[in-house]
Design a protein around this motif. Structure first.
Motif, PDB file in Angstrom:
ATOM      1  N   UNK A  89       0.819  -1.202   0.000  1.00  0.00           N
ATOM      2  CA  UNK A  89       0.000   0.000   0.000  1.00  0.00           C
ATOM      3  C   UNK A  89       0.862   1.265   0.000  1.00  0.00           C
ATOM      4  N   UNK A  90       1.978   1.213   0.705  1.00  0.00           N
ATOM      5  CA  UNK A  90       2.849   2.386   0.780  1.00  0.00           C
ATOM      6  C   UNK A  90       3.452   2.698  -0.589  1.00  0.00           C
ATOM      7  N   UNK A  92       2.088   2.111  -3.486  1.00  0.00           N
ATOM      8  CA  UNK A  92       1.019   2.731  -4.271  1.00  0.00           C
ATOM      9  C   UNK A  92       0.841   4.192  -3.857  1.00  0.00           C
ATOM     10  N   UNK A  93       0.956   4.447  -2.558  1.00  0.00           N
ATOM     11  CA  UNK A  93       0.848   5.810  -2.027  1.00  0.00           C
ATOM     12  C   UNK A  93       1.950   6.705  -2.611  1.00  0.00           C
ATOM     13  N   UNK A  94       3.178   6.194  -2.697  1.00  0.00           N
ATOM     14  CA  UNK A  94       4.264   6.980  -3.279  1.00  0.00           C
ATOM     15  C   UNK A  94       3.976   7.348  -4.728  1.00  0.00           C
ATOM     16  N   UNK A  95       3.425   6.404  -5.485  1.00  0.00           N
ATOM     17  CA  UNK A  95       3.072   6.689  -6.881  1.00  0.00           C
ATOM     18  C   UNK A  95       2.003   7.772  -6.948  1.00  0.00           C
ATOM     19  N   UNK A  96       1.037   7.719  -6.033  1.00  0.00           N
ATOM     20  CA  UNK A  96      -0.013   8.750  -5.990  1.00  0.00           C
ATOM     21  C   UNK A  96       0.584  10.113  -5.643  1.00  0.00           C
ATOM     22  N   UNK A  97       1.546  10.131  -4.722  1.00  0.00           N
ATOM     23  CA  UNK A  97       2.188  11.393  -4.351  1.00  0.00           C
ATOM     24  C   UNK A  97       2.966  11.970  -5.530  1.00  0.00           C
ATOM     25  N   UNK A  98       3.603  11.104  -6.305  1.00  0.00           N
ATOM     26  CA  UNK A  98       4.320  11.548  -7.509  1.00  0.00           C
ATOM     27  C   UNK A  98       3.339  12.224  -8.467  1.00  0.00           C
ATOM     28  N   UNK A  99       2.187  11.607  -8.684  1.00  0.00           N
ATOM     29  CA  UNK A  99       1.170  12.179  -9.570  1.00  0.00           C
ATOM     30  C   UNK A  99       0.704  13.525  -9.036  1.00  0.00           C
ATOM     31  N   UNK A 100       0.420  13.587  -7.738  1.00  0.00           N
ATOM     32  CA  UNK A 100      -0.079  14.831  -7.137  1.00  0.00           C
ATOM     33  C   UNK A 100       0.924  15.963  -7.314  1.00  0.00           C
ATOM     34  N   UNK A 101       2.186  15.686  -7.054  1.00  0.00           N
ATOM     35  CA  UNK A 101       3.203  16.724  -7.169  1.00  0.00           C
ATOM     36  C   UNK A 101       3.430  17.117  -8.624  1.00  0.00           C
ATOM     37  N   UNK A 111       3.409  15.459   2.468  1.00  0.00           N
ATOM     38  CA  UNK A 111       2.696  14.180   2.359  1.00  0.00           C
ATOM     39  C   UNK A 111       2.956  13.367   3.625  1.00  0.00           C
ATOM     40  N   UNK A 112       1.869  12.937   4.275  1.00  0.00           N
ATOM     41  CA  UNK A 112       1.981  12.183   5.515  1.00  0.00           C
ATOM     42  C   UNK A 112       1.346  10.800   5.368  1.00  0.00           C
ATOM     43  N   UNK A 113       2.014   9.802   5.922  1.00  0.00           N
ATOM     44  CA  UNK A 113       1.469   8.447   6.043  1.00  0.00           C
ATOM     45  C   UNK A 113       1.345   8.165   7.535  1.00  0.00           C
ATOM     46  N   UNK A 114       0.132   7.914   8.018  1.00  0.00           N
ATOM     47  CA  UNK A 114      -0.110   7.712   9.442  1.00  0.00           C
ATOM     48  C   UNK A 114      -0.672   6.314   9.663  1.00  0.00           C
ATOM     49  N   UNK A 115      -0.021   5.557  10.534  1.00  0.00           N
ATOM     50  CA  UNK A 115      -0.433   4.175  10.774  1.00  0.00           C
ATOM     51  C   UNK A 115      -0.313   3.863  12.264  1.00  0.00           C
ATOM     52  N   UNK A 116      -0.906   2.738  12.660  1.00  0.00           N
ATOM     53  CA  UNK A 116      -0.801   2.280  14.045  1.00  0.00           C
ATOM     54  C   UNK A 116       0.087   1.045  14.149  1.00  0.00           C
ATOM     55  N   UNK A 117       0.861   0.768  13.112  1.00  0.00           N
ATOM     56  CA  UNK A 117       1.777  -0.370  13.139  1.00  0.00           C
ATOM     57  C   UNK A 117       2.949  -0.100  12.204  1.00  0.00           C
ATOM     58  N   UNK A 125      15.039   3.767   6.653  1.00  0.00           N
ATOM     59  CA  UNK A 125      15.758   4.963   6.218  1.00  0.00           C
ATOM     60  C   UNK A 125      15.653   5.205   4.716  1.00  0.00           C
ATOM     61  N   UNK A 126      15.096   4.235   3.979  1.00  0.00           N
ATOM     62  CA  UNK A 126      14.995   4.362   2.526  1.00  0.00           C
ATOM     63  C   UNK A 126      13.560   4.598   2.031  1.00  0.00           C
ATOM     64  N   UNK A 127      12.605   4.684   2.949  1.00  0.00           N
ATOM     65  CA  UNK A 127      11.198   4.745   2.535  1.00  0.00           C
ATOM     66  C   UNK A 127      10.826   6.037   1.816  1.00  0.00           C
ATOM     67  N   UNK A 128      11.634   7.073   1.969  1.00  0.00           N
ATOM     68  CA  UNK A 128      11.366   8.322   1.256  1.00  0.00           C
ATOM     69  C   UNK A 128      12.494   8.658   0.285  1.00  0.00           C
ATOM     70  N   UNK A 129      13.245   7.646  -0.132  1.00  0.00           N
ATOM     71  CA  UNK A 129      14.386   7.870  -1.016  1.00  0.00           C
ATOM     72  C   UNK A 129      13.957   7.972  -2.481  1.00  0.00           C
ATOM     73  N   UNK A 130      14.842   8.511  -3.302  1.00  0.00           N
ATOM     74  CA  UNK A 130      14.551   8.607  -4.733  1.00  0.00           C
ATOM     75  C   UNK A 130      14.382   7.222  -5.353  1.00  0.00           C
ATOM     76  N   UNK A 131      15.215   6.275  -4.955  1.00  0.00           N
ATOM     77  CA  UNK A 131      15.103   4.925  -5.509  1.00  0.00           C
ATOM     78  C   UNK A 131      13.752   4.310  -5.189  1.00  0.00           C
ATOM     79  N   UNK A 132      13.288   4.510  -3.963  1.00  0.00           N
ATOM     80  CA  UNK A 132      11.996   3.950  -3.565  1.00  0.00           C
ATOM     81  C   UNK A 132      10.858   4.590  -4.350  1.00  0.00           C
ATOM     82  N   UNK A 133      10.934   5.887  -4.566  1.00  0.00           N
ATOM     83  CA  UNK A 133       9.901   6.579  -5.341  1.00  0.00           C
ATOM     84  C   UNK A 133       9.897   6.084  -6.785  1.00  0.00           C
ATOM     85  N   UNK A 134      11.075   5.932  -7.366  1.00  0.00           N
ATOM     86  CA  UNK A 134      11.156   5.448  -8.745  1.00  0.00           C
ATOM     87  C   UNK A 134      10.575   4.040  -8.866  1.00  0.00           C
TER      88      UNK A 134
END
Length: 204
Positions: A89-90, A92-101, A111-117, A125-134
């Motif tokens: 799901x995350x 997919x969320x990054x792809x949506x954020x790319x579209x929005x921007x 852009x915020x991702x809020x979860x309880x787990x 440390x890589x969840x917001x990296x360029x490689x992860x977004x690509x």
């Protein structure tokens, strides 16, 4: 969990996230995608290619004070007891954020991702990296870039959008029930609100 129950729990999680954000006093306004039709429109976008289906963020609003004063955010909220499907799901969320921007969406300053787990802890440390977004964009290339050819898709990704997105993405916020209560008390917030309304250069 049955679909209807999952939906109700998800809606409750969004309200809890909204309540917590507002309780920090750093958010002046927060609205869910069901608050009213105006905010539903603001939080809804459409994939630019492929099936062109709509997608929406759960929350949006404005920050108050400090370096983010007046800046806008949109947030995705996930109620999970464990990592579950958050990794997928995350992305997919990054792809949506790319579209929005890329489309200069008005709420896309943060852009915020809020979860309880937590999830994907070893890659945190890589969840917001360029490689992860690509990787996320390539995973949705038909809907984001209009091609399912991997080589062509790589060339269509906008490097400036990817770089800018790394600055606007927050690392996932992981909530807990006790953390939700660790905010200024109502009577304290009332004092701060009264003080701010008396200052010419501050708003509440």
């Amino acid at each position: 969990m049955p679909g209807e129950d999952a939906h109700l729990v998800g809606a409750e999680a969004v309200e809890r996230a909204k309540t917590w954000l507002e309780a920090t006093m750093r958010v002046s306004q927060a609205y869910t995608n069901v608050s009213n039709r105006s905010w539903a429109r603001r939080l809804t976008l459409r994939w630019p290619h492929g099936d062109r289906r709509e997608f929406s963020y759960d929350l949006g609003g404005l920050f108050r004070g400090g370096e983010w004063d007046g800046e806008m955010f949109c947030a995705e909220v996930k109620w999970r007891k464990n990592a579950s499907d958050q990794g997928t799901e995350y992305r997919a969320y990054l792809a949506k954020c790319y579209v929005a921007l890329a489309e200069h969406h008005a709420l896309s300053e943060h852009f915020l991702w809020i979860s309880w787990a937590p999830f994907r802890a070893s890659e945190w440390d890589q969840l917001a990296s360029q490689d992860e977004i690509r990787r996320a964009v390539l995973g949705q290339s038909t809907r984001v870039l209009g091609t399912d050819d991997p080589d062509e898709a790589v060339g269509l990704i906008k490097g400036d959008v990817v770089e800018e997105l790394t600055q606007r993405l927050w690392k996932p916020l992981v909530m807990s029930e006790r953390q939700e209560q660790l905010v200024p008390l109502d009577e304290w917030r009332a004092v701060v609100a009264e003080h701010c309304t008396k200052q010419k250069d501050m708003s509440w």
